[in-house]
Design a protein around this motif. Structure first.
Motif, mmCIF file in Angstrom:
data_model
loop_
_atom_site.group_PDB
_atom_site.id
_atom_site.type_symbol
_atom_site.label_atom_id
_atom_site.label_comp_id
_atom_site.label_asym_id
_atom_site.label_seq_id
_atom_site.Cartn_x
_atom_site.Cartn_y
_atom_site.Cartn_z
ATOM 1 N N LEU A 115 0.445 0.222 16.623
ATOM 2 C CA LEU A 115 -0.080 1.437 15.987
ATOM 3 C C LEU A 115 -1.575 1.616 16.210
ATOM 4 O O LEU A 115 -2.334 0.664 16.281
ATOM 5 C CB LEU A 115 0.284 1.430 14.504
ATOM 6 C CG LEU A 115 1.792 1.618 14.278
ATOM 7 C CD1 LEU A 115 2.172 1.357 12.828
ATOM 8 C CD2 LEU A 115 2.251 3.000 14.708
ATOM 9 N N GLY A 116 -1.955 2.860 16.321
ATOM 10 C CA GLY A 116 -3.355 3.208 16.517
ATOM 11 C C GLY A 116 -3.772 3.286 17.965
ATOM 12 O O GLY A 116 -4.793 3.893 18.294
ATOM 13 N N ASP A 123 0.682 7.589 9.350
ATOM 14 C CA ASP A 123 -0.123 6.800 8.411
ATOM 15 C C ASP A 123 -0.464 5.435 8.976
ATOM 16 O O ASP A 123 -1.553 4.913 8.746
ATOM 17 C CB ASP A 123 0.647 6.605 7.099
ATOM 18 C CG ASP A 123 0.745 7.885 6.302
ATOM 19 O OD1 ASP A 123 -0.294 8.368 5.832
ATOM 20 O OD2 ASP A 123 1.860 8.405 6.165
ATOM 21 N N GLY A 124 0.480 4.857 9.714
ATOM 22 C CA GLY A 124 0.231 3.540 10.293
ATOM 23 C C GLY A 124 -0.927 3.592 11.270
ATOM 24 O O GLY A 124 -1.829 2.744 11.231
ATOM 25 N N MET A 150 -4.164 3.842 9.348
ATOM 26 C CA MET A 150 -4.623 2.667 8.586
ATOM 27 C C MET A 150 -5.208 1.615 9.508
ATOM 28 O O MET A 150 -6.095 0.863 9.108
ATOM 29 C CB MET A 150 -3.470 2.078 7.779
ATOM 30 C CG MET A 150 -3.356 2.700 6.399
ATOM 31 S SD MET A 150 -2.331 1.674 5.317
ATOM 32 C CE MET A 150 -1.001 2.807 5.010
ATOM 33 N N GLU A 151 -4.725 1.527 10.731
ATOM 34 C CA GLU A 151 -5.266 0.556 11.688
ATOM 35 C C GLU A 151 -6.746 0.857 11.920
ATOM 36 O O GLU A 151 -7.132 2.004 12.147
ATOM 37 C CB GLU A 151 -4.538 0.650 13.029
ATOM 38 C CG GLU A 151 -3.101 0.171 13.005
ATOM 39 C CD GLU A 151 -2.960 -1.340 12.895
ATOM 40 O OE1 GLU A 151 -3.988 -2.041 12.776
ATOM 41 O OE2 GLU A 151 -1.803 -1.810 12.910
ATOM 42 N N THR A 184 5.491 4.536 4.435
ATOM 43 C CA THR A 184 5.389 3.460 5.426
ATOM 44 C C THR A 184 6.602 2.555 5.244
ATOM 45 O O THR A 184 7.456 2.820 4.394
ATOM 46 C CB THR A 184 4.091 2.638 5.258
ATOM 47 O OG1 THR A 184 4.207 1.839 4.072
ATOM 48 C CG2 THR A 184 2.869 3.533 5.160
ATOM 49 N N ILE A 185 6.655 1.496 6.021
ATOM 50 C CA ILE A 185 7.829 0.627 5.952
ATOM 51 C C ILE A 185 7.998 0.022 4.562
ATOM 52 O O ILE A 185 9.102 -0.093 4.047
ATOM 53 C CB ILE A 185 7.728 -0.482 7.034
ATOM 54 C CG1 ILE A 185 7.900 0.152 8.419
ATOM 55 C CG2 ILE A 185 8.782 -1.570 6.799
ATOM 56 C CD1 ILE A 185 7.694 -0.811 9.579
ATOM 57 N N ASP A 186 6.869 -0.346 3.952
ATOM 58 C CA ASP A 186 6.961 -1.000 2.645
ATOM 59 C C ASP A 186 7.197 -0.049 1.483
ATOM 60 O O ASP A 186 7.560 -0.491 0.391
ATOM 61 C CB ASP A 186 5.695 -1.828 2.375
ATOM 62 C CG ASP A 186 5.776 -3.215 3.020
ATOM 63 O OD1 ASP A 186 6.768 -3.506 3.694
ATOM 64 O OD2 ASP A 186 4.817 -4.006 2.846
ATOM 65 N N ASP A 222 0.602 4.942 -1.023
ATOM 66 C CA ASP A 222 -0.335 4.477 -2.051
ATOM 67 C C ASP A 222 -0.115 3.016 -2.456
ATOM 68 O O ASP A 222 -0.905 2.464 -3.217
ATOM 69 C CB ASP A 222 -0.326 5.396 -3.273
ATOM 70 C CG ASP A 222 1.022 5.413 -3.972
ATOM 71 O OD1 ASP A 222 1.958 4.730 -3.497
ATOM 72 O OD2 ASP A 222 1.146 6.117 -4.991
ATOM 73 N N LEU A 223 0.915 2.383 -1.930
ATOM 74 C CA LEU A 223 1.032 0.923 -2.082
ATOM 75 C C LEU A 223 -0.176 0.227 -1.475
ATOM 76 O O LEU A 223 -0.520 -0.890 -1.867
ATOM 77 C CB LEU A 223 2.254 0.404 -1.314
ATOM 78 C CG LEU A 223 3.603 0.309 -2.004
ATOM 79 C CD1 LEU A 223 4.599 -0.275 -1.011
ATOM 80 C CD2 LEU A 223 3.518 -0.545 -3.259
ATOM 81 N N ALA A 224 -0.767 0.858 -0.472
ATOM 82 C CA ALA A 224 -1.834 0.182 0.277
ATOM 83 C C ALA A 224 -3.043 1.069 0.551
ATOM 84 O O ALA A 224 -4.085 0.568 0.958
ATOM 85 C CB ALA A 224 -1.284 -0.331 1.615
ATOM 86 N N ASP A 225 -2.928 2.368 0.336
ATOM 87 C CA ASP A 225 -4.036 3.242 0.733
ATOM 88 C C ASP A 225 -4.068 4.498 -0.120
ATOM 89 O O ASP A 225 -3.013 5.068 -0.424
ATOM 90 C CB ASP A 225 -3.883 3.646 2.208
ATOM 91 C CG ASP A 225 -5.169 4.170 2.812
ATOM 92 O OD1 ASP A 225 -6.250 3.737 2.378
ATOM 93 O OD2 ASP A 225 -5.105 5.025 3.716
ATOM 94 N N ILE A 226 -5.281 4.898 -0.496
ATOM 95 C CA ILE A 226 -5.435 6.169 -1.204
ATOM 96 C C ILE A 226 -6.424 7.067 -0.460
ATOM 97 O O ILE A 226 -6.967 8.010 -1.019
ATOM 98 C CB ILE A 226 -5.934 5.943 -2.649
ATOM 99 C CG1 ILE A 226 -7.258 5.149 -2.655
ATOM 100 C CG2 ILE A 226 -4.874 5.246 -3.494
ATOM 101 C CD1 ILE A 226 -7.975 5.154 -3.985
#
Lengths: 673, 673
Positions: free
Chosen positions: A126-127, A162-163, A166-167, A195-197, A201-205
């Motif tokens: 990704l990215g 999103d992936g 985030m990278e 995302t996969i998980d 917002d589990l990991a990013d806002i």
């Protein structure tokens, strides 16, 4: 999401997009593996893009002035395969779609450059795609400045998820594109919040709109399922002089039971759920079946480009013969005829001058004679221009005010730089090279692997290639990096010993068509070791005899690369004075040596009592060369590093870590004893 | 910049800050190497931080509840060395400052963790420090939740420059910290507008304030030379529940002729210019001389922490004995006594069950028994939780609403994840482990190298470790990554073959104190090969005989790791049936095998006619093991990869790439022939 309202609002568009959605479902179901939901979510955006904007000609997939479409969210590969099939790319047959993710198919799990026409770059990590796209857009600007907008004038479109965002590499890409005001770059953000998980917002806002705007981008936010809004946004994006990000609010796996869930990210293969989704779409056809009217609409989009292509050809034909030839030569990655003679002349001059010089400086001197005769080179540095010696006087700096510039200040962005280099090379017409400290291969690594996988002849100028860096200390001193690079398939790792080998390495790097090259160059001054000028490019053999023992008196072979070749030569002086006949083999490129016939390798490295390798890096990999011929195995030694380095002046470090001529000579004596 | 106005406005502060500036100038001049300008630019911020806010005790540099100060812009190392010297850290003697960048000194070119007390982390590769700091702040939150704020309640302060913020890893750090609302994290941005190549706008126009705010940070912009503004900003930052970024407008090389230029970034050693700068500062002292009144002010700041430390000790002593022991045990990286028995019980159960299982699943099962007895483990994944199998039921998810959670959704941020793991481990009290696909070692590489260099026992759970990944294709299939990791000093690369070896690898990883571990784990199911349960941790030997030929009948040794150990066992069955006595050696960890005495290595790998290694990766490095004993060299073969992989179902890939029992047996037959 009210699917029926979407269907009713734009019924013809709906069915075109449904063709993508159902092909994605069918392809993934056939493979029982893959990612259904992303193509289903972005089908509307892709449909409008291909219908109304993308400039392409499926009958001439490599038309140089086509728009580029880059699926940075490469796991959604069925989106791309479906688009290429629907619009009539010959290699994207229905059978290929049915063979998705199978051995030998062009339709790999992630889009692989070179497997199918229409795949502009390999994505999946990704990215990478969004960072490649910056290189595509830079290449377009440079070539437009050079050949005029009648010949080069296209857009680079990207779908990123999103992936990708985030990278960290995405920030490097966004920052570089924003500063460079790459107006022809248009990124669709598949803003599906999944995302996969789980939800993002589990990991990013992060507010992606604000983030892109902070780096000078033009941002539009739309409903990614509204074809009118999509079209309008693309029109606006094309008109804006800044790079544009179109944030498309979408529903992953639209219309499927898994819509808007992380399950929708993966393989949706449940037969009942697939049937229900297709029913909701109003799609009453067999798997992989596209009704004729829908297919013909898609094919019409594909046919549209023929006219633009023909018009382009007319304009291209009006270029001067010289410009046409140069354009085509660069596209074909053919070196100019003068290159060979230029390198030979340089080598002659270098051997005559006999100067002690850092190989990074030698590299600069080589570039000074190459860049004027290769308009396709584009140099750069990750904020170490004066240290990497990659900027020659004639290049000019590429920036919004000087699109003809051929040197890029990439900023402190090694990963983004390498990915942009891939993009430039893939665009065609450009041979990118750029530099950082060799230790920061670590940062660029993700994109360097893709250079090798995609068979892109980018040139990585990695200076400060050992503890010879000195005081900056272990964080800046590569010890494992030669091994890392040598472990990577399809990568030529050059570690030239002096100005002559540097020139040879550059010649090989700039004539390679399918292999990236890494030039590992010294910070510290090195004596000239190739004192006898030879026309032949000895480095092309990968390894060669630099100095030999008297006939019949050879007791030891010293093998070395780069800055340690002169150590080997000095050790040979000591040994020969002791009456120990010693051969020195310079091994600037293992990979090229491996590619030689066995008889050549044996001639360079014959059986014999003792072999010692000297390299200011780890031993890993050297045992292959130390072993010696079967039945005539050598006693072997290694002079190098078995730990990280340290902070001190370089000469002291070589002493302390025992990488010296005396230590080498002693190792030979010990092994002979 | 009106230096004289600054001097007059805050004369005492000025002289304290001038002490830093002049030490930086003197240290760099003595070394004739280094970076003078950054310490000169950030001296005011650092002075106010240490004077009024930083909670530290130079007499107890490792006091667990100290504030952490992280110099992410590590090239400005003289700033940190000066601060440690001025405030009275014993190891930061004046002599050390004079020996800056010299062999054996604690004052390396960039701050090296472990070289000097007070250095919290190794920085130099840009962006690492700010990304470490997220881990420091997470560790603090987790431990506060566990032990109460009487025992854990401190801040993490960072100085980051333009270089740190251009590196992609910074975005990963900013995104993660923003989402996690790490209010104790305070980053000073040295906003001096200068990089090595020139002004920042050569490569970037990002509005850093807007960028941080986009990810949920609290941002304050100040004049970085105004001590009142600096103090006020820190007070505000501490009060805000979000992570704070204080953008400090500064002048690099303040007061020097090179002020505000890229020259000011480097070593400022011109004697006249140094003299002029010192004159402008009103600093009339010999090199390295600090006037007594200034030194005593600084020492008073250092002494201040003793009271806070004593108060903390009182609070700590009130914890239950069990909590105290657990706290200290985790800080000392001591495994719980139960660990060994727990692993043995797991192995016994695994051998009895005899189940075929992917090693990533085995790993999850091991974690299920480890996590409940090791409160210090903190797991995570870069958005591949269900694939990496790193989340056990008892952990809970760490987020702003659950600070006691021990599983972190890092997002699609492998590099930021690895750097945060380093930060957690360095903070102390935490053993971080986390996962991604092994191929994305590429992305995490910059931080993984620092785990090794810093001797931090982080555990990298790298699943999907070969072409066994299958359909996702070559972008996701590691082939060179085992070699890359093995080339890296101080890294234990485990590739376990089955559930038993997985348990052994975890035991070794979780008892290591100074070495990071990588667990390369399969996606695909693997048969149990260690059928005889042994109490002894065989993997601790690095390699061992798994199955042997009848005494006196051994003709071949097969060496393998991970998923290929079962291939070797199947090949052995074929060969033994053919009457070819065959030993199988499982080699889960080369590094541990290398560390064995020679006699043990010879016992496992004795001389003999044929050796074949089997590993679904490249050959690089294997020749060392294939060579065999001197004088009894083996005929050697390798079954593995010599290219990138492909997209297809995994069993087909192993067939197509020839990594099968039959191919192995045939190779042995060929070599024996």
């Amino acid at each position: 999401m009210d699917i029926q309202a979407l269907r009713k609002a734009h019924p013809e568009h709906w069915m075109r997009a449904a063709a993508i959605r159902t092909l994605a479902l069918d392809g993934v179901a056939a493979a029982n593996s893959g990612h259904s939901g992303m193509p289903m979510g972005m089908a509307d955006v892709a449909t409008v893009l291909y219908e109304k904007h993308l400039r392409f000609d499926p009958k001439a997939p490599n038309w140089p002035d086509r728009d580029r479409f880059i699926l940075s969210a490469g796991h959604g590969s069925m989106l791309l395969y479906a688009l290429l099939h629907l619009t009539g790319y010959e290699q994207a047959s229905l059978q290929q779609l049915k063979d998705f993710r199978q051995w030998g198919a062009r339709t790999a799990g992630h889009p692989e450059y070179g497997h199918m026409e229409g795949i502009e770059t390999t994505t999946g990590p990704l990215g990478q795609g969004i960072a490649n796209s910056v290189g595509f857009a830079i290449a377009e600007e440079i070539l437009r400045a050079r050949y005029g907008k009648g010949v080069v004038n296209h857009h680079t479109y990207v779908i990123a998820g999103d992936g990708c965002l985030m990278e960290g590499i995405s920030q490097e890409a966004i920052g570089l594109a924003g500063m460079q005001k790459l107006g022809s770059l248009i990124v669709f953000f598949d803003n599906n919040n999944i995302t996969i998980d789980g939800t993002v917002d589990l990991a990013d806002i992060t507010d992606q709109t604000a983030r892109f705007e902070a780096s000078g981008w033009h941002v539009i936010e739309i409903d990614g399922h509204d074809p009118v809004a999509i079209d309008k946004a693309i029109v606006q994006a094309k008109a804006d002089p800044r790079p544009s990000m179109i944030s498309c609010k979408t529903h992953i796996a639209l219309g499927h039971a898994a819509q808007d869930t992380s399950k929708g990210h993966g393989a949706l293969t449940d037969a009942d759920q697939m049937a229900a989704a297709k029913a909701a779409y109003g799609w009453d056809y067999a798997p992989f079946e596209i009704p004729a009217d829908v297919k013909s609409q898609w094919e019409a989009f594909g046919a549209r480009g023929a006219t633009a292509h023909a018009e382009w050809q007319t304009r291209f034909d009006k270029l001067s013969k010289g410009k046409q030839d140069e354009f085509n030569r660069a596209l074909n990655l053919d070196a100019p005829k003068k290159l060979s003679a230029t390198i030979k002349a340089f080598k002659k001059q270098a051997t005559e001058a006999g100067a002690k010089m850092a190989t990074r400086s030698s590299s600069e001197k080589v570039l000074e004679v190459i860049n004027p005769i290769m308009a396709e080179t584009v140099g750069g540095s990750a904020d170490l221009t004066g240290s990497n010696n990659t900027k020659t006087a004639d290049l000019g700096v590429f920036n919004p005010d000087n699109r003809a510039g051929r040197f890029i200040h990439y900023g402190i962005r090694e990963h983004g730089m390498a990915a942009a280099m891939n993009g430039m090379a893939l665009h065609g017409g450009i041979r990118p090279y750029s530099g950082t400290f060799m230790c920061f291969t670590d940062y660029a690594r993700g994109a360097m692997r893709l250079s090798a996988l995609m068979e892109v002849p980018a040139v990585y100028v990695m200076t400060h290639d050992s503890i010879g860096l000195g005081e900056d200390g272990p964080t800046h001193q590569p010890v494992e990096h030669l091994a890392m690079l040598r472990a990577t398939p399809n990568t030529h790792v050059f570690r030239p010993a002096d100005s002559v080998e540097v020139a040879e390495a550059w010649e090989l790097a700039l004539t390679a068509k399918k292999t990236p090259s890494v030039l590992a160059l010294s910070r510290q001054g090195l004596p000239l070791v190739r004192k006898d000028h030879k026309n032949k490019n000895m480095s092309a053999q990968g390894a060669y005899v630099l100095a030999d023992a008297e006939a019949g008196k050879r007791q030891a072979i010293l093998m070395a690369t780069g800055s340690e070749v002169s150590v080997a030569m000095a050790a040979r002086d000591i040994l020969e004075a002791d009456g120990i006949g010693t051969r020195v083999v310079s091994m600037p490129c293992w990979e090229l040596f491996e590619a030689q016939e066995e008889k050549i390798r044996k001639r360079v490295l014959p059986g014999g009592p003792v072999r010692v390798a000297i390299e200011a890096g780890v031993r890993l990999g050297w045992d292959k060369w130390l072993l010696g011929e079967r039945g005539k195995e050598a006693k072997a030694g290694f002079i190098g590093m078995n730990s990280f380095g340290a902070s001190a002046p370089a000469p002291e470090l070589f002493e302390k870590f025992g990488i010296t001529a005396e230590a080498t000579a002693q190792k030979v004596r010990d092994l002979l004893a």
